[in-house]
Write an enzyme that holds these catalytic residues in place. Structure first.
Site, short mmCIF file in Angstrom:
data_model
loop_
_atom_site.label_atom_id
_atom_site.label_comp_id
_atom_site.label_asym_id
_atom_site.label_seq_id
_atom_site.Cartn_x
_atom_site.Cartn_y
_atom_site.Cartn_z
N ASP A 224 0.82 -1.21 0.00
CA ASP A 224 0.00 0.00 0.00
C ASP A 224 0.86 1.27 0.00
O ASP A 224 1.83 1.37 0.76
CB ASP A 224 -0.85 -0.03 1.28
CG ASP A 224 -1.84 1.10 1.36
OD1 ASP A 224 -2.86 1.01 0.67
OD2 ASP A 224 -1.60 2.06 2.11
N GLU A 289 1.57 -0.49 -5.00
CA GLU A 289 0.53 0.49 -5.29
C GLU A 289 1.14 1.88 -5.30
O GLU A 289 1.48 2.43 -4.24
CB GLU A 289 -0.58 0.46 -4.23
CG GLU A 289 -1.74 1.35 -4.61
CD GLU A 289 -2.30 2.24 -3.51
OE1 GLU A 289 -3.44 2.70 -3.67
OE2 GLU A 289 -1.61 2.51 -2.51
C1 NOJ Z 1 -4.37 3.11 -0.50
C2 NOJ Z 1 -5.53 2.24 -0.13
O1 NOJ Z 1 -5.92 1.48 -1.25
C3 NOJ Z 1 -6.62 3.14 0.37
O2 NOJ Z 1 -7.84 2.48 0.52
C4 NOJ Z 1 -6.16 3.75 1.66
O3 NOJ Z 1 -7.11 4.70 2.10
C5 NOJ Z 1 -4.82 4.46 1.49
N1 NOJ Z 1 -3.87 3.72 0.70
C6 NOJ Z 1 -4.20 4.67 2.82
O4 NOJ Z 1 -3.75 3.46 3.33
#
Ligand code: NOJ
Length: 563
Positions: A224, A289
């Protein structure tokens, strides 16, 4: 004398990089990865929130549709400020989802079914309820340096945050902590303090988290917000982008040159790759991500990860034309580093509106069909395989911090709740998601007609289309064939996969809303007669129909695969 070993090494290197993928088991290649949003997939205990036992009970669905992998959004102990992306214990399951025993059962069943399980690793921040944060507040070593702390600025006698950085959920990215007497950084909610990757002790601790879950059966991680791991040490103000038209609290007003994509990020990823590789077992996938530029995304490949490719989400919309798709697809494919890396195509996720809503009902299959025909991995979000749509929610029903922090007038521009409502299994109470009629987010009222069971009983359905795409990925032409994306007349896009001695696979997409007759045979250099393999829902051509590719009529908004 010296040159020969070098040449040999070079040849070996070239051989190794193409051979390495399959020999070392890049099991994700040419498969679909299926994202499960645990709160919304299946509730086993009637509390209105999905859980691990619910997921375990539905793993057969993943086998049925033919995906290789379940990626689970966070299931760890969390106050749920950001619905699991605020973690208070990285190595235990939140009771709302179940227990470690339940997780053990889930992975055991997944293994027997031949499914891989990928977990969400959230390294950029923890919850403010994490014990380390509490110790950091008290300046207990080494936790004192686990987070990003800074004194305030005194301007005209009043205390202000150290700089102009803004949180992804509106407003300053700094929160004052009276007990420690300093501000802490939070690039997301106030309850999600940013971890400090310049602390060696913190880095070690996070590495242990990876090992903990691998020992319990994880086949890899989706990492993430990786691009946000490091910030400028001088904490300089970020440049302001003029006239964005956004509310002043929106982080889109800043150019994120000091809070994203810092070079150290890639070094940390390399260290994680190393640390998971030494643990043995099947190769671990590390999906990163990062919503970033293509050149910066590509650096994740070279650092041992697979950068999630968001071009279908960030660069293309329902009104994009054939040339927009070609440009974006070609750019990704031609930017990929040499070697045996897997391309990937993200169709949807829990942070963005549903594919069927972004592209329109009559184009609901378009992205999955592209992800199916293009080389590499397709990444779909639970519900995309049945064409689930956004649920429109009122301000009172809104729970996502991104929506709540935007306030009653703007919430709908920011809220991610619409794409997070429960999975629609059937037409019974709460769409078969829960025994309770009170679910954490309301079920989309369209569930009576839009649900998995109904699609299983219908000949033409998104479900049936998706299953055929999975089958296609197994063909040799899809695994090793070339891929060409071709602009055709009248806003038609062609994608052709070719391999000597194999039948080509052709995808035709009509980007206009009228019938278009094309000579696909000439434009794409494919045989004059082809068979229909699958068509998008709403197109009235039966699979198996033999068609004349020199004058093929493509219905409005249709996607058609011919072989
Ligand atoms: C990306 C995640 O996919 C999202 O849902 C989240 O709010 C943020 N990162 C913070 O962790």
């Amino acid at each position: 004398m010296l040159r020969e070993p070098k040449v040999l090494l070079f040849l070996f290197g070239a051989f190794w990089s193409t051979f390495a993928a399959d020999a070392l088991g890049d099991w994700w290649k040419d498969t679909f990865i299926y994202q499960i949003y645990p709160r919304s997939f299946k509730d086993s205990n009637g509390d209105g929130v999905g859980d691990l036992n619910g997921i375990t009970s539905k793993l057969e669905h993943l086998v049925d549709i033919g995906v290789s992998t379940a990626w689970l959004s966070p299931i760890f102990v969390s106050p749920m400020v950001d619905f699991g992306y605020d973690i208070a214990n990285f190595t235990d399951i939140d009771p709302i989802f179940g227990t470690l025993k339940d997780f053990e059962r889930l992975t055991a069943k997944a293994k027997t079914l031949g499914l891989k399980v990928v977990l969400d690793f959230v390294p950029n921040h923890s919850s403010d309820k994490h014990p380390s944060f509490q110790k950091s507040i008290q300046r207990i070593k080494p936790y004192d340096e686990y987070y990003v702390w800074k004194d305030g600025k005194i301007v005209n006698g009043t205390r202000q945050p150290p700089n102009n950085w803004l949180s992804g959920f509106q407003g300053s990215a700094w929160e004052w902590n009276a007990q420690r007497g300093q501000y802490y950084l939070h690039q997301f909610a106030v309850g999600q303090p940013d971890l400090n990757y310049r602390s060696a002790a913190l880095r070690k601790e996070m590495e242990n988290v990876l090992a903990f879950w691998i020992a319990r059966g994880a086949d890899g991680f989706r990492i993430d917000a990786i691009a946000l791991l490091f910030e400028d040490e001088g904490l300089r103000d970020e440049p302001v982008i003029p006239n964005t038209g956004l509310p002043p609290t929106d982080s889109g007003n800043l150019e994120h040159i000091y809070t994203r994509d810092l070079p150290e990020v890639y070094e940390v990823l390399k260290s994680w790759r190393k640390s998971v590789d030494v643990l043995g077992g099947d190769k671990k996938i590390l999906l990163t991500e990062a919503y970033t530029t293509i050149p910066l995304a590509m650096k994740y490949y070279e650092s041992g990860g697979i950068p999630m490719n968001f071009v279908f989400i960030t660069n293309l919309t329902g009104s994009s034309k054939n040339r927009d798709f070609k440009r974006n697809i070609d750019r990704w494919l031609s930017s990929m580093p040499r070697g045996s890396y897997a391309a990937n195509w993200v169709v949807g996720n829990h942070d963005n509106h549903r594919a069927a809503s972004r592209f329109g009902r009559n184009r609901a299959d378009q992205l999955s069909m592209l992800a199916g025909v293009l080389p590499g991995v397709g990444i779909i979000y639970n519900g995309d395989e049945i064409g689930m749509e956004d649920t429109s929610l009122t301000w009172d029903q809104t729970v996502d911090p991104a929506g709540c922090n935007a306030g009653p007038n703007k919430y709908s521009q920011y809220s991610r709740d619409p794409e997070r409502t429960p999975y629609q299994w059937d037409n019974t109470i709460s769409a078969g998601f829960s025994e309770s009629n009170r679910t954490w987010l309301p079920v989309n009222p369209n569930y009576k007609t839009l649900n998995l069971l109904r699609q299983k009983m219908t000949v033409t359905s998104h479900y049936a289309v998706f299953k055929k795409l999975v089958g296609l990925k197994k063909l040799p032409v899809m695994k090793t064939g070339t891929a060409e994306v071709i602009l055709m007349e009248n806003n038609i896009l062609g994608v052709v996969r070719r391999l000597p001695d194999a039948s080509p696979v052709v995808l035709l997409i009509n980007f206009s809303d009228i019938n278009v007759v094309v000579d696909a045979s000439t434009w794409l250099n494919v045989p004059e007669e082809l068979n229909v393999y699958v068509v998008s829902v709403g197109v009235d051509i039966a699979a198996g129909t033999r068609v004349n590719a020199t004058a093929f009529k493509i219905p409005p908004a249709a996607s058609v695969i011919l072989v």
